[in-house]
Write an enzyme that holds these catalytic residues in place. Structure first.
Site, short mmCIF file in Angstrom:
data_model
loop_
_atom_site.label_atom_id
_atom_site.label_comp_id
_atom_site.label_asym_id
_atom_site.label_seq_id
_atom_site.Cartn_x
_atom_site.Cartn_y
_atom_site.Cartn_z
N LYS A 100 0.98 -1.34 0.38
CA LYS A 100 0.62 -0.18 -0.04
C LYS A 100 0.89 1.11 -0.25
O LYS A 100 0.88 2.20 -0.65
CB LYS A 100 -1.05 -0.12 1.23
CG LYS A 100 -2.31 1.01 1.63
CD LYS A 100 -2.67 1.32 -0.13
CE LYS A 100 -3.55 2.89 -0.25
NZ LYS A 100 -4.75 2.62 1.56
N LYS B 95 -0.41 11.87 5.29
CA LYS B 95 -0.33 10.75 6.88
C LYS B 95 0.39 9.63 5.97
O LYS B 95 1.94 8.80 6.20
CB LYS B 95 -1.57 10.58 7.59
CG LYS B 95 -0.84 9.21 8.34
CD LYS B 95 -1.89 8.25 7.77
CE LYS B 95 -2.37 7.80 6.85
NZ LYS B 95 -3.12 6.33 6.92
#
Length: 292
Positions: free
Chosen positions: A171, A239
């Site tokens: 990811k 983030k």
């Protein structure tokens, strides 16, 4: 029908819940905010007041929350639900967190006999709504096999990519590619506008060639209209790039373009654009090229 406890039915989580319900599963949800609880109630899922209620009697527990500390708090924290899960329960974390945080969750789950997968998703809100998410799964092969029906209700591409934490590693790579794609699209739009090009026609031909991408298809309207309603917020991508920067340093690898992308996303957050869609990289690129 599988009994599923789902924690975190937000922008991405709500349509994921809707697709699980549509597939015939019994879903019980918990969300922190009243707004999220109200929105997810329309899916047909049961809405409960606590995480403990959400996971009670569940065969599968899915978490979809913003960051690693959130995952650790609700799973392994002082009020976390892990101690109440019976051995054999399947815990699937679909959040995007650091690989090391995912391994901590795996280890804690294994210590209680709970099966665990890290299964972050890609595809944005549109992919979540359509049930076409790409899901990269880390964990034991037999647990992936047990989860395929549930994961298949939310995504059209479900791939076992390795052991604990591997889903989060892949990811992270996905987030590098997406951010890079959005930034070069942003710069292409600046270039096209500067030369007075027909933007619709230009994106048609770019999309049909080697420059075509899912990012271009999904973000085309935002790029043309310069309206950046959130599908995936800048703050979340910021983030993610922070996770990647730390993980790259830990691995001892240099990712210079990724470092620049991290700074551009951080700049958007710093200027108050964190709640816009991450295609707002085009907003920043445009403003860098406007006279003061």
């Amino acid at each position: 029908m599988t009994r599923i406890g789902f924690i975190g039915p937000g922008t991405m989580g709500r349509p994921m819940v809707a697709n699980l319900v549509a597939a015939g599963h019994q879903v019980r949800c918990h969300a922190r905010s009243a707004g999220a609880r109200e929105r997810v109630a329309s899916t047909g899922a049961s809405v409960v007041a606590t995480t403990a209620e959400a996971v009670e009697g569940a065969e599968v527990v899915i978490t979809m929350v913003p960051a690693g500390p959130d995952v650790l708090e609700i799973v392994t924290g002082s009020d976390g639900f892990l101690p109440v899960l019976p051995a054999g329960t399947l815990l699937i974390d679909c959040s995007t967190i650091a690989p090391e945080e995912a391994r901590q969750v795996h280890a804690a789950a294994a210590g209680r006999g709970v099966r665990c997968l890290d299964a972050p998703v890609s595809g944005g809100e549109a992919g979540a709504v359509e049930g076409t998410l790409s899901i990269m799964v880390g964990g034991a092969a037999e647990d992936v096999a047990a989860a395929r029906e549930v994961l298949g209700a939310m995504g059209s591409t479900v791939v076992h990519v390795g052991g604990p934490g591997a889903g989060q590693v892949v990811k992270s790579a996905n987030q590098i590619v997406v951010a890079g794609n959005l930034q070069v699209l942003a710069e292409a739009m600046v270039f096209l506008r500067a030369h007075g090009a027909d933007l619709e026609a230009a994106l048609d031909v770019l999309g049909g060639g080697l420059a075509g991408s899912t990012a271009l298809t999904r973000k085309r309207t935002a790029l043309l209209t310069e309206q950046y309603s959130p599908g995936f917020r800048v703050a979340l991508h910021d983030k993610d790039l922070g996770i990647i920067t730390a993980a790259a340093r830990a691995a001892g690898v240099a990712l210079p373009v990724t470092a620049l992308l991290a700074q551009l996303l951080a700049a958007l957050v710093a200027r108050g654009d964190g709640d816009l869609d991450h295609s707002a990289l085009a907003k920043l690129a445009a403003e860098l090229n406007r006279p003061a």
